[in-house]
Structure formats: C-alpha cells, structure tokens
Design a protein around this motif. Structure first.
Motif, PDB file in Angstrom:
ATOM      1  N   GLU A  52      44.506 107.654  93.852  1.00 24.64           N
ATOM      2  CA  GLU A  52      43.196 106.874  93.258  1.00 24.64           C
ATOM      3  C   GLU A  52      43.598 105.956  91.993  1.00 24.64           C
ATOM      4  N   ASN A  53      44.991 106.641  91.269  1.00 22.65           N
ATOM      5  CA  ASN A  53      45.301 106.178  90.157  1.00 22.65           C
ATOM      6  C   ASN A  53      45.582 104.380  90.079  1.00 22.65           C
ATOM      7  N   GLN A  54      45.781 103.894  91.123  1.00 18.67           N
ATOM      8  CA  GLN A  54      45.950 102.591  91.179  1.00 18.67           C
ATOM      9  C   GLN A  54      44.703 101.485  90.701  1.00 18.67           C
ATOM     10  N   PHE A  55      43.608 102.367  90.800  1.00 23.94           N
ATOM     11  CA  PHE A  55      42.505 101.590  90.564  1.00 23.94           C
ATOM     12  C   PHE A  55      42.002 101.779  89.007  1.00 23.94           C
ATOM     13  N   TYR A  56      42.688 102.906  88.575  1.00 27.42           N
ATOM     14  CA  TYR A  56      42.413 103.144  87.075  1.00 27.42           C
ATOM     15  C   TYR A  56      43.294 102.286  86.383  1.00 27.42           C
ATOM     16  N   ILE A  57      44.542 102.166  86.603  1.00 22.83           N
ATOM     17  CA  ILE A  57      45.529 101.277  86.156  1.00 22.83           C
ATOM     18  C   ILE A  57      44.993  99.730  86.252  1.00 22.83           C
ATOM     19  N   ALA A  58      44.276  99.462  87.240  1.00 21.15           N
ATOM     20  CA  ALA A  58      43.707  97.861  87.382  1.00 21.15           C
ATOM     21  C   ALA A  58      42.474  97.984  86.558  1.00 21.15           C
ATOM     22  N   ALA A  59      41.828  98.796  86.361  1.00 24.18           N
ATOM     23  CA  ALA A  59      40.470  99.104  85.678  1.00 24.18           C
ATOM     24  C   ALA A  59      40.668  99.063  84.106  1.00 24.18           C
ATOM     25  N   VAL A  60      41.541  99.807  83.588  1.00 29.79           N
ATOM     26  CA  VAL A  60      42.106  99.625  82.417  1.00 29.79           C
ATOM     27  C   VAL A  60      42.682  98.143  81.852  1.00 29.79           C
ATOM     28  N   ALA A  61      43.453  97.693  82.744  1.00 32.95           N
ATOM     29  CA  ALA A  61      43.891  96.268  82.454  1.00 32.95           C
ATOM     30  C   ALA A  61      42.837  95.345  82.463  1.00 32.95           C
ATOM     31  N   ALA A  62      42.084  95.540  83.391  1.00 37.35           N
ATOM     32  CA  ALA A  62      40.813  94.349  83.458  1.00 37.35           C
ATOM     33  C   ALA A  62      39.803  94.338  81.970  1.00 37.35           C
ATOM     34  N   VAL A  63      39.585  95.676  81.840  1.00 38.49           N
ATOM     35  CA  VAL A  63      38.872  95.972  80.598  1.00 38.49           C
ATOM     36  C   VAL A  63      39.299  95.349  79.190  1.00 38.49           C
ATOM     37  N   ALA A  64      40.762  95.653  79.187  1.00 38.66           N
ATOM     38  CA  ALA A  64      41.526  95.062  78.060  1.00 38.66           C
ATOM     39  C   ALA A  64      41.288  93.560  78.018  1.00 38.66           C
ATOM     40  N   LEU A  65      41.754  93.121  79.400  1.00 39.30           N
ATOM     41  CA  LEU A  65      41.858  91.619  79.417  1.00 39.30           C
ATOM     42  C   LEU A  65      40.557  91.074  78.918  1.00 39.30           C
ATOM     43  N   GLY A  66      39.361  91.873  79.268  1.00 38.72           N
ATOM     44  CA  GLY A  66      38.012  91.139  78.997  1.00 38.72           C
ATOM     45  C   GLY A  66      37.900  91.138  77.744  1.00 38.72           C
ATOM     46  N   LEU A  67      38.347  92.119  76.850  1.00 41.96           N
ATOM     47  CA  LEU A  67      37.958  92.372  75.453  1.00 41.96           C
ATOM     48  C   LEU A  67      39.073  91.170  74.821  1.00 41.96           C
ATOM     49  N   TYR A  68      40.259  91.168  75.349  1.00 44.42           N
ATOM     50  CA  TYR A  68      41.068  90.050  74.532  1.00 44.42           C
ATOM     51  C   TYR A  68      40.470  88.761  74.998  1.00 44.42           C
ATOM     52  N   SER A  69      39.919  88.426  76.081  1.00 46.71           N
ATOM     53  CA  SER A  69      39.350  87.131  76.166  1.00 46.71           C
ATOM     54  C   SER A  69      38.395  86.570  75.211  1.00 46.71           C
ATOM     55  N   PHE A  70      37.638  87.455  74.434  1.00 45.51           N
ATOM     56  CA  PHE A  70      36.840  87.205  73.361  1.00 45.51           C
ATOM     57  C   PHE A  70      37.442  86.709  72.038  1.00 45.51           C
ATOM     58  N   THR A  71      38.576  86.930  71.950  1.00 49.07           N
ATOM     59  CA  THR A  71      39.663  86.450  70.855  1.00 49.07           C
ATOM     60  C   THR A  71      40.235  84.931  71.089  1.00 49.07           C
ATOM     61  N   LEU A  72      40.046  84.468  72.296  1.00 49.59           N
ATOM     62  CA  LEU A  72      40.649  83.322  72.923  1.00 49.59           C
ATOM     63  C   LEU A  72      39.607  82.081  72.063  1.00 49.59           C
ATOM     64  N   PRO A  73      40.261  80.797  71.897  1.00 45.66           N
ATOM     65  CA  PRO A  73      39.476  79.561  71.377  1.00 45.66           C
ATOM     66  C   PRO A  73      38.455  79.445  72.285  1.00 45.66           C
ATOM     67  N   LYS A  74      37.370  78.984  71.545  1.00 48.40           N
ATOM     68  CA  LYS A  74      36.044  78.707  72.064  1.00 48.40           C
ATOM     69  C   LYS A  74      36.070  77.541  73.184  1.00 48.40           C
ATOM     70  N   CYS A  75      35.367  78.155  74.365  1.00 52.68           N
ATOM     71  CA  CYS A  75      35.441  76.841  75.302  1.00 52.68           C
ATOM     72  C   CYS A  75      34.063  76.763  75.829  1.00 52.68           C
ATOM     73  N   PRO A  76      33.264  75.956  75.020  1.00 53.52           N
ATOM     74  CA  PRO A  76      31.718  75.844  75.147  1.00 53.52           C
ATOM     75  C   PRO A  76      31.211  74.970  76.184  1.00 53.52           C
TER      76      PRO A  76
END
Length: 418
Positions: free
Chosen positions: A159-183
């Motif tokens: 089941e750890n494969q899903f945890y690995i993917a989940a951590v990466a997904a949440v981290a990417l989600g938070l990181y995306s808020f730092t990207l330049p704005k695309c209104p």
C-alpha cells in the motif's frame, strides 16, 4: 529559481505521482489483496471515465472563473487525499469508487499542466516550440524515477505505493500556488452559442468520413494503450510461480524492466520530426500500430532467460507504439481542422483515445482475462493473453492501412513542426 527550472519541477512531479502506482498496482491488486481480474479492468477504466468529461470541464473553469495554477493545485491536493485513503479500503467495489475520485482529480491536471506551462513561457517571452519539449521530457523522467523508487524500496505490491504518490501529489499541489499567475482569459464572445463555448461544435467533425474514420481508429487504439500498464508488471512478476525463473532479475526488478518502456519514449519523441518529414503522418501512425503488434507479440514469447531479449525488445518498441500515434494523431488534427475548433478537436481526440477507448479496453480485457485466460488456481495464460492483444493490434493496423486515406505533404508537416 528560473522559470524553466520551476516548470521542469512541475512536469517531473506531475508524472511522478502517476508512475508511483500505475505500473505496480496490479501486484497490489492480485498479490496483496487477491481480488478478481474483471474488477481490476474496472479500476483502469477510471482513467478513461474521468478523461471523458473532466479535462473539458476544468478547462472551462480555468478559461472563465479561476486561475489555472490555483485550480491545478486544488486538484492535486484533493487527488492526493484520495490516493492516501486507498490503503484503508478492504473491498474491491469501494476501491473502485475511491480510485475513480482520485482520477477525477488527477486526469485533468495533465492537460492543465501543459496549459500552465504554455501560458507562463509565453508571458516570459520564451519560444514555446523550442523550450517546452525539454521541460516535458522531465515528466517521463519523473514517471521512471517513481517506478524505480516503488520497486527498489520493496513496495511494488504494498500500500506504500499510494502513500508515495499521495505525498508527491499534495507537495505538488502546494508548490503550484507559488507559480506565476495564470488568470482566466474570459474570451467568451457575445454571439457564441453554448455548444461553442463548451467545445461541443467539434462533434460535427464526425460528419466528415475521413475524420470519423480517424476518430474510430483512435478509439480502437485507445483500447490497447493501457493494456501493458495494467498487466505488464504483474506478468513479469508471475514468472516467480515458475521454479526455474523464480529468482531471476526480471522477477525481482520487474518494475525497472518495465521502465525501459518510458526510457524508450524519451528517445522516440526526439525521432518523431525525422519520421514525420520522411514518411508522413499516415505512415507514422501505421508504424505505431505495427509497433503495438510487436509490443504484445514479444511479451507473448518472452521469458526471463533465453527470451529475455524479447521482453527488452517489447519495452523498446513501446516508445514508438505509444508516442508515434499520439503525437502524429495530434498533428493530423492540427493540419486538417478549422482553427476555430482546433482545440476542441484535440480534446475530442483525447476523449476518444484516453476516454472511450481506454474504458472499453479496460472492461473488455478485464472480462476476457478473467473468463477465458485464468485457470481455476488463479494462474493466467499470459502467452495467449498477449497473443490475443497482438492479433487485435494487427487487425486494426491492416484495416487502418486499407481504409484510412491521407497523402503525405512534407511542407504541411514542416509548417506545423516549426
């Protein structure tokens, strides 16, 4: 950090999230949970079902009401939460619905990531045609790294494969808020009908015989696109049930062997411009269909010892099989449709391949394997499974060569490529 590096990080983790579980979920399903084959086909259909409606819906939201990078971040965080919940599920039916929710959030991020990259690069005065491909290649690298991480950490059946993917997904989600704005661009015209605003006017392309034939073949090919992702790793792992192959490198590092397919992708992407100019769109698509025949055929006759070269060859031809049809098909749309509906037509192409085609392929393959190629003791007849898939691809290739008419125009290809 520079813009190109930041977008490279986004591309890397976009596909890392997918690679952490896509190739190895079969080992978790059949090995750890010991659930049925028909239900497993339904699991992969969630990718197709969500691809039918979600990319278009999120595209409308990003165009009209919300910044693309914020929507992208929210989708990844919600998708990560769904992935993290999967290991808590103990029955196949609930697993299907949780995976469907996860894919509803994940699948539209693939097209959104492209839109965000295009937007930011254009606003930063970069040549998108020149700069974007090297950024996108790192997405495939991310997929490969995730596959290796899951395998080498001993988690290809856990089941750890899903945890690995989940951590990466949440981290990417938070990181995306730092990207330049695309209104939102809010380009809806006053005289635009609701069908035009939703991109539904592209369906009129089905009235054209040539385009209808292209979309039908796209759907049939789409049925084959995910088959080796669904069953490739568990096929290699199943060699451990044969004493002479039980301790082989292929069994122990099956996911790494499968990753050769993604490595091949990066190489064939670079070869596409040459093939398109030399042979034309139709021949490149035909090469792809014939490569699928070889992909499945080599698997049918391969084994971890004397037949190891066939398994490796199958992984190498995957790059041509997967990329040549997707990219040349997209180019065919680009060169033969009205500019007013071109984006919608590209969406229709994706819907037919990754949507309807993937759904049909997942359900039918799951049903066929469970009912015709699985023995009472659970052993699968992999030789005839892959042989059946190869015959299916060969029939499509022959029909495509006979019925699909398209003359090669080198200037047409060159204008689009540049």
């Amino acid at each position: 950090m520079g813009i190109k590096f930041r977008l490279t990080l986004m591309s890397f983790f976009q596909f890392f999230v997918w690679g952490a579980w896509l190739i190895t979920i079969a080992n978790y399903w059949f090995g750890t949970k010991q659930w049925g084959g028909a239900e497993f086909g339904a699991i992969f259909s969630t990718l197709g079902l969500s691809s039918i409606f979600m990319p278009a819906l999120t595209g409308i939201i990003a165009d009209r009401w919300m910044n693309a990078e914020k929507l992208y971040g929210i989708l990844h965080i919600l998708g990560g939460i769904a992935l993290a919940f999967l290991p808590q599920v103990n029955d196949s039916t609930t697993f299907f619905w949780v995976m469907f929710v996860a894919m509803v959030f994940y699948m539209p991020t693939i097209s959104l990531s492209n839109s965000i990259a295009y937007n930011i690069l254009k606003n930063s005065a970069y040549d998108v045609i020149k700069v974007f491909p090297p950024i996108r290649v790192w997405g495939t690298v991310g997929f490969i790294v995730a596959m290796w991480m899951t395998n080498l950490s001993g988690n290809k059946a856990s089941e750890n494969q899903f945890y690995i993917a989940a951590v990466a997904a949440v981290a990417l989600g938070l990181y995306s808020f730092t990207l330049p704005k695309c209104p939102p661009l809010r380009l809806t015209k006053k005289d635009e009908s609701w069908t035009e605003s939703l991109g539904l006017d592209a369906f009129k392309l089905f009235a054209d015989y040539k385009m209808a034939l292209f979309f039908i073949f796209s759907m049939f090919l789409g049925g084959a696109l995910q088959l080796t992702n669904m069953y490739g790793d568990v096929y290699l792992s199943d060699f451990e049930k044969i004493p002479e192959y039980a301790d082989s490198f292929v069994v122990e590092y099956s996911t790494i062997i499968m990753s050769i397919s993604q490595i091949s992708e990066t190489l064939f992407i670079l070869a596409i411009p040459f093939f398109l100019k030399r042979f034309g769109i139709k021949m490149v698509m035909l090469f792809s269909l014939l490569a699928w025949v070889l992909r499945f055929g080599f698997f049918a006759y391969g084994d971890p010892h004397e037949g190891l070269w066939m398994i490796i060859a199958s992984c190498i031809v995957y790059g041509m099989a997967f990329d040549f049809f997707n990219i040349s098909g997209s180019l065919f749309i680009e060169t033969t449709t009205d500019s007013k509906i071109r984006s919608s037509a590209q969406g229709l192409f994706m819907m037919m391949t990754n949507g309807f085609g993937a759904v049909l392929g997942s359900f039918i393959s799951g049903y066929a394997i469970a009912n015709y190629f699985t023995a009472a003791d659970g052993m699968k007849d992999w030789h005839n499974i892959w042989l059946s898939f190869a015959i299916y691809a060969l029939v499509i290739a022959v029909a495509f060569a006979i019925f699909f008419k398209h003359k090669h125009n080198p200037k047409e290809v060159e204008n689009v490529m540049h």
